[in-house]
Design a protein around this motif. Sequence first.
Motif, PDB file in Angstrom:
ATOM      1  N   LYS A 157      56.370  28.302  70.129  1.00 13.89           N
ATOM      2  CA  LYS A 157      55.796  29.639  70.268  1.00 13.89           C
ATOM      3  C   LYS A 157      54.373  29.563  70.814  1.00 13.89           C
ATOM      4  O   LYS A 157      53.965  30.388  71.649  1.00 13.89           O
ATOM      5  N   THR A 158      53.626  28.567  70.346  1.00  6.68           N
ATOM      6  CA  THR A 158      52.267  28.376  70.850  1.00  6.68           C
ATOM      7  C   THR A 158      52.274  28.121  72.346  1.00  6.68           C
ATOM      8  O   THR A 158      51.496  28.722  73.101  1.00  6.68           O
ATOM      9  N   GLU A 159      53.158  27.229  72.787  1.00  8.82           N
ATOM     10  CA  GLU A 159      53.239  26.893  74.209  1.00  8.82           C
ATOM     11  C   GLU A 159      53.626  28.111  75.041  1.00  8.82           C
ATOM     12  O   GLU A 159      53.080  28.349  76.126  1.00  8.82           O
ATOM     13  N   LEU A 160      54.546  28.913  74.525  1.00  5.86           N
ATOM     14  CA  LEU A 160      54.967  30.121  75.239  1.00  5.86           C
ATOM     15  C   LEU A 160      53.798  31.089  75.402  1.00  5.86           C
ATOM     16  O   LEU A 160      53.544  31.603  76.496  1.00  5.86           O
ATOM     17  N   LEU A 161      53.091  31.344  74.328  1.00  8.91           N
ATOM     18  CA  LEU A 161      51.987  32.300  74.377  1.00  8.91           C
ATOM     19  C   LEU A 161      50.881  31.829  75.309  1.00  8.91           C
ATOM     20  O   LEU A 161      50.262  32.632  76.021  1.00  8.91           O
ATOM     21  N   ARG A 162      50.621  30.545  75.337  1.00  2.32           N
ATOM     22  CA  ARG A 162      49.542  30.032  76.166  1.00  2.32           C
ATOM     23  C   ARG A 162      49.904  29.969  77.638  1.00  2.32           C
ATOM     24  O   ARG A 162      49.019  29.839  78.491  1.00  2.32           O
ATOM     25  N   ILE A 175      64.866  15.981  80.612  1.00  2.00           N
ATOM     26  CA  ILE A 175      63.861  16.370  81.605  1.00  2.00           C
ATOM     27  C   ILE A 175      62.639  17.028  80.956  1.00  2.00           C
ATOM     28  O   ILE A 175      61.673  17.358  81.638  1.00  2.00           O
ATOM     29  N   GLY A 176      62.693  17.210  79.630  1.00  2.00           N
ATOM     30  CA  GLY A 176      61.536  17.743  78.920  1.00  2.00           C
ATOM     31  C   GLY A 176      61.340  19.230  79.066  1.00  2.00           C
ATOM     32  O   GLY A 176      60.216  19.727  78.977  1.00  2.00           O
ATOM     33  N   VAL A 177      62.436  19.979  79.261  1.00  2.00           N
ATOM     34  CA  VAL A 177      62.353  21.433  79.408  1.00  2.00           C
ATOM     35  C   VAL A 177      63.426  22.060  78.523  1.00  2.00           C
ATOM     36  O   VAL A 177      64.540  22.307  78.972  1.00  2.00           O
ATOM     37  N   SER A 178      63.075  22.306  77.269  1.00  2.00           N
ATOM     38  CA  SER A 178      64.030  22.913  76.351  1.00  2.00           C
ATOM     39  C   SER A 178      63.676  24.353  76.000  1.00  2.00           C
ATOM     40  O   SER A 178      64.486  25.060  75.415  1.00  2.00           O
ATOM     41  N   ASN A 179      62.464  24.784  76.362  1.00  2.00           N
ATOM     42  CA  ASN A 179      62.077  26.169  76.092  1.00  2.00           C
ATOM     43  C   ASN A 179      61.195  26.686  77.230  1.00  2.00           C
ATOM     44  O   ASN A 179      60.760  25.913  78.097  1.00  2.00           O
ATOM     45  N   VAL A 180      60.943  27.980  77.221  1.00  2.00           N
ATOM     46  CA  VAL A 180      60.242  28.615  78.335  1.00  2.00           C
ATOM     47  C   VAL A 180      58.803  28.130  78.453  1.00  2.00           C
ATOM     48  O   VAL A 180      58.272  27.980  79.560  1.00  2.00           O
ATOM     49  N   GLY A 181      58.153  27.876  77.316  1.00  2.00           N
ATOM     50  CA  GLY A 181      56.779  27.377  77.380  1.00  2.00           C
ATOM     51  C   GLY A 181      56.700  26.058  78.130  1.00  2.00           C
ATOM     52  O   GLY A 181      55.837  25.866  79.000  1.00  2.00           O
ATOM     53  N   GLU A 182      57.600  25.126  77.808  1.00  2.00           N
ATOM     54  CA  GLU A 182      57.637  23.838  78.512  1.00  2.00           C
ATOM     55  C   GLU A 182      57.965  24.034  79.981  1.00  2.00           C
ATOM     56  O   GLU A 182      57.384  23.377  80.857  1.00  2.00           O
ATOM     57  N   PHE A 183      58.890  24.958  80.245  1.00  2.00           N
ATOM     58  CA  PHE A 183      59.264  25.227  81.634  1.00  2.00           C
ATOM     59  C   PHE A 183      58.068  25.772  82.426  1.00  2.00           C
ATOM     60  O   PHE A 183      57.800  25.333  83.552  1.00  2.00           O
ATOM     61  N   ASN A 184      57.342  26.704  81.842  1.00  2.00           N
ATOM     62  CA  ASN A 184      56.184  27.273  82.533  1.00  2.00           C
ATOM     63  C   ASN A 184      55.125  26.217  82.841  1.00  2.00           C
ATOM     64  O   ASN A 184      54.437  26.294  83.867  1.00  2.00           O
ATOM     65  N   ARG A 185      54.986  25.238  81.945  1.00  2.00           N
ATOM     66  CA  ARG A 185      54.040  24.153  82.205  1.00  2.00           C
ATOM     67  C   ARG A 185      54.451  23.360  83.443  1.00  2.00           C
ATOM     68  O   ARG A 185      53.599  22.944  84.232  1.00  2.00           O
ATOM     69  N   PHE A 186      55.754  23.155  83.621  1.00  2.00           N
ATOM     70  CA  PHE A 186      56.239  22.467  84.813  1.00  2.00           C
ATOM     71  C   PHE A 186      55.870  23.257  86.071  1.00  2.00           C
ATOM     72  O   PHE A 186      55.480  22.680  87.086  1.00  2.00           O
ATOM     73  N   ILE A 187      56.023  24.569  85.992  1.00  5.77           N
ATOM     74  CA  ILE A 187      55.706  25.408  87.147  1.00  5.77           C
ATOM     75  C   ILE A 187      54.215  25.304  87.468  1.00  5.77           C
ATOM     76  O   ILE A 187      53.810  25.192  88.638  1.00  5.77           O
TER      77      ILE A 187
END
Length: 555
Positions: free
Chosen positions: A159-164, A242-254
Motif C-alpha cells: 500500500k505504501t508503494e502504491l501511494l508513493r 520479474i518483481g511485479v506483483s502489485n501496481v506499486g511495483e509496476f509503477n516503479r518499473f515504469i
Amino acid sequence: MTTISVFCKNLEEYIDIEGGSTLAQIAGLLDKRLDFTPICCRVNNKTEGLDFAIYQPKQIEFQDCTTGSGPRVYTRSLCMMLYAAVEKLIPGTRLRIEHSISHGYYCLLDGCCAVTASLVEALKAKMNELADADIPFVKHCKLTTDVADMFEQRGLHSKTELLRTKRELYTSYYTLGDVCDSYYGVLAPSTGHIKVFDLIVYKEGMLLLPFDASNPKVSATPVPQEKMYKAFTDYLRFDNIIGVSNVGEFNRFIEKNDAADIVNVSEALHEKALAHISDEITARYENGGARIVLISGPSSSGKTTTTKRLSIQLMTNLLKPQMISLDDYFVNRENTPRDESGDYDYESLYALDLKQFNADLTAILSGEEVELPYYNFELGCRQYRGNKIMLEPGSILLIEGIHGLNPELTAQIPEEMKFRIYVSALTTLSIDDHNWVPTTDNRLLRRIIRDHKYRGTSAESTIRRWPSVRRGEEKWIFPYQENADAMFNSSFVFELAMMKDYAENILRTVPADVPEYAEAYRLRKFLSYFQPIDSSLLPSTSLLREFLGGSSFRY
C-alpha cells in the motif's frame, strides 16, 4: 438548518432533508418506506458510503448488498474484516488476497505457521465476533505522505508503494477499531451488515466466500477449478520472478523506463505457452486424433488472436490450420433469444444458428468446399462474402467462439477428434495486498475499447449490457471451462497501463445523467492507480492489438 430537496430514485419522489444530513440519517427517515437495508448509495450516479453528507440538491438511490455497487461494497468490507481478524489473532502476518476463484477469493498468509483448519476456524470465529459487535467502518482522509508512513509502520508495504507512485495529495482510508486499511471503493456502514460468509482451507491458503449471488442468505459454495487454479498460480510465479506483483511495483518499473522489458518478456511468455499447446495438439494429431481444435472463453478474452497465433505455431509443426469463428453463425439480431431482463442474450448457445453450423461442419469434414458466413455486427445480420473453406491432407480445423467447450455444439464429433482450449484474461496483478484486479474488469475494459473502435458501440451501451453478458457467461461458458485440455491465460501484466489512456477517453463520454456513469466513474478511478505505457511498445502480433488496433492480423 437549511432545508434542501433531494430526489430519491427508490421512491421516485422528492424528499426534504436538513442540509448536512448523512445518507445514513436519510435512510433512517425512510426506514419504513424502504423494503431493504441499504449498504451504500448512488449520489448523482456515483457510489458513496452512508457516511456521505448532503449539502446540495442531489439524486440519491440506496442499494442493498445484492444490487448495483452493493456486492462490491460487501466484499470489500468482508476483506477488511478478514484482515482485522488476522491482525488480532496472528499479528505481523502478511495477508494477501490474490484473486477470485471457485466462487470466492484466494487468500495467502505469509510469515506465520502453516494454514490449518483450526487456524482458519479461529479466523472465521473472530470475523463472526466482529459482525455480531456491529463495529463501524470509519472513513478518514489525510495527506498521502502521512497515510503512506502509517501503512509503512504497520508493515503494509504494498500500500505504501502504491501511494508513493500514485502521487495524490490526499488519500482516504478506513479504520475498524484499531486496524487501518485502504480500498479503492467505499465500505459498508458497519460490520453488522456483513453477516453471511465462509472461510475454508483451500490449497496452500484460504478461500474467502461471500454470499451466494443467487441466494444472499447463504454463503457461496466452492466449485472445483483445478485447471483454473494452475493457470493462475503459473502466472503468479511469473509475476514474482520479474518483481511485479502489485501496481506499486509496476509503477516503479515504469518510472525507471523499464516498460519495454516487461512488454517483451510478457509477449514471450504468451508465445511460449502457445508453442507448448501447439506441440501437444500436434502429438495428438500424429496419433490419429485432434482433427478439430475448439477455442473457447468468455467475452473479450482474446480468443480470435489466440486462434490466429496458434495457427502460426501449428504451421511451424507442418500442419495446415483452417479457421472458423462461431460469431459468424449468430442468428440475425431480431431472432436472437432474450434473457430474463428482456435484453438480447448473445451469450446463449441458441444465439447461434446451430443447424447451419452443423450442416457446414459436416460438409467440411466430408471434404466438401463450403462458403462460410460473415456476421455484420453493425447491421446485426449474417452475410456471405465469398470466404470458402475446404480441408486438405494435413489440415486441422480451428473453431473459436464462446461455446467451443459446450458438448452440445459438437455432439456428433468423436471425442478423440477434439482438442479443447479455454482462453481467459486471468489477471494476476494486484493493486495491493488487499485489493486485487478483477478479471471481469480487465475484460470489460477490453470490450469497451473494442466495441467503440470496431462496432460503433458507445461505452454507455457496453456497460449497460455487461450484466447480461456476465449472466450469460455464468450459464453458458463457465460451467464447461474445466473440460479444457489446455488453458491459455491471455492477460498481460502491463495491459491495464497500456489501455489506460484509450479507456479513460472513452469512459469520459458516458454522461453523468445515466446509471452507467457509476460504473464508468469506478473504472476511471481504478485506472488512475496505473502509470500509462505508450502503446508503440506493443508488437503488431500482440493479442492486445485485437482491442487497441494496429494488428498485423486480419479480423
